[in-house]
Enzyme design. Structure first.
Site, PDB file in Angstrom:
ATOM      1  N   CYS A 205      36.491  39.130  38.668  1.00  0.00           N
ATOM      2  CA  CYS A 205      35.705  40.333  38.675  1.00  0.00           C
ATOM      3  C   CYS A 205      35.896  41.222  39.750  1.00  0.00           C
ATOM      4  CB  CYS A 205      34.337  40.251  38.288  1.00  0.00           C
ATOM      5  SG  CYS A 205      33.263  39.546  39.445  1.00  0.00           S
ATOM      6  N   HIS A 259      28.471  40.208  39.486  1.00  0.00           N
ATOM      7  CA  HIS A 259      29.620  40.536  38.725  1.00  0.00           C
ATOM      8  C   HIS A 259      29.580  41.982  39.116  1.00  0.00           C
ATOM      9  CE1 HIS A 259      32.382  40.094  35.621  1.00  0.00           C
ATOM     10  NE2 HIS A 259      31.813  41.102  34.905  1.00  0.00           N
ATOM     11  N   HIS A 271      36.501  44.943  32.695  1.00  0.00           N
ATOM     12  CA  HIS A 271      36.179  43.855  33.723  1.00  0.00           C
ATOM     13  C   HIS A 271      36.658  42.702  33.296  1.00  0.00           C
ATOM     14  CE1 HIS A 271      32.332  41.859  31.316  1.00  0.00           C
ATOM     15  NE2 HIS A 271      33.331  42.450  30.467  1.00  0.00           N
TER      16      HIS A 271
END
Length: 301
Positions: A205, A259, A271
């Site tokens: 990510c 994240h 993502h």
């Protein structure tokens, strides 16, 4: 009926003139920028210069260096200028007291070569604005770094950037917007998730967000936590889900940062979710994803 036809003809003519830019209103130029690093294939040359990766403030994997020498060849950057007009030019270097305080950088303009003197002992690891220059359309070696400098300290050639238009010298004046960020993020769709990955063979990510912004000369920290709490940009409201902003969160409802994704501005993000997945779109906010914070690094448009 005749009058109706005249009105329709006038409207059609106006539309055509507008499309051709002949109505007296200049059509806005498309956003444009280009970064050229010393390692950019086919766009940099520096005969007789050394290569080093010693200084962590470098852009990319390495930079070039040379002792001052009056007759030696300069380092040169090949840049594409899509249309004759005004462009803001930036340069960056890794700063050190062993580098030259009077390095000369030349920019080819429609009026000839213009020189700017910079102090490479300061302002390292950032884009330094050299000024606004009227440049001629083409694809050639427009920017050079001379070895003509006083003293014996190293002259450094690392990376340069051109941005279409007259951009001010303040923070956020890179000319890059959420439009550019999202356009680049889309090119990563389908890349497999790989923990610690930073390439199109596999990415996680924060590796994704780092590489997308790096495309435009914006250097982000490596982890999602550090991208939120440090680095460029500013924290904004969690409701500010604008195009190109970074959204940080926790997948199981926690309050920590685990994240990060890139907002699309239409209720989604791009993502790299988790092992076994690929870079993709997902809705945000979503039931599985607790938003902890949002960060604005460039304007949304």
């Amino acid at each position: 009926m005749f009058r109706t036809r005249l009105i329709l003809a006038a409207l059609s003519l106006s539309a055509a003139l507008l499309g051709l830019g002949l109505t007296g209103r200049a059509a806005p130029a498309e956003p444009y920028s280009q970064v050229v690093d010393n390692a950019t294939r086919g766009r940099f040359e520096a005969p007789g210069w050394g290569t080093s990766s010693w200084n962590d403030g470098r852009y990319g994997k390495d930079y070039r260096y040379a002792r001052p020498a009056g007759e030696a060849k300069p380092a040169r950057y090949r840049v594409r200028i899509p249309a004759t007009g005004y462009y803001t030019v930036y340069a960056r270097w890794p700063a050190d007291r062993g580098y030259n305080a009077g390095t000369r950088i030349g920019v080819s303009t429609v009026d000839g070569l213009r020189w700017v003197r910079v102090n490479q002992q300061r302002n390292g690891d950032r884009w330094n604005r050299l000024g606004v220059f009227r440049m001629k359309a083409g694809d050639r070696f427009y920017i050079r770094i001379s070895r003509r400098a006083k003293g014996g300290k190293y002259v450094i050639a690392d990376a340069v950037k051109v941005v279409r238009g007259k951009v001010g010298g303040g923070a956020g004046g890179s000319g890059i917007t959420g439009y550019h960020i999202l356009k680049e993020a889309r090119t990563w769709l389908g890349v497999p998730y790989r923990y610690g990955g930073e390439s199109r063979e596999g990415v996680d990510c924060s590796g994704l967000t780092m590489k997308v912004y790096e495309k435009f000369g914006i250097k982000l920290p490596r982890t999602a936590h550090d991208q939120y709490h440090s680095g460029p940009g500013r924290k904004v409201s969690r409701d500010a889900l604008r195009r190109g902003y970074l959204v940080f969160g926790h997948a199981d409802g926690g309050s920590g940062i685990e994240h990060v994704g890139i907002l699309t501005g239409d209720g989604r993000m791009i993502h790299a979710p988790a092992p076994g997945t690929v870079v993709r779109y997902d809705s945000v906010p979503a039931g599985w994803y607790n938003i902890v914070g949002v960060k604005r690094i460039v304007p949304p448009r």
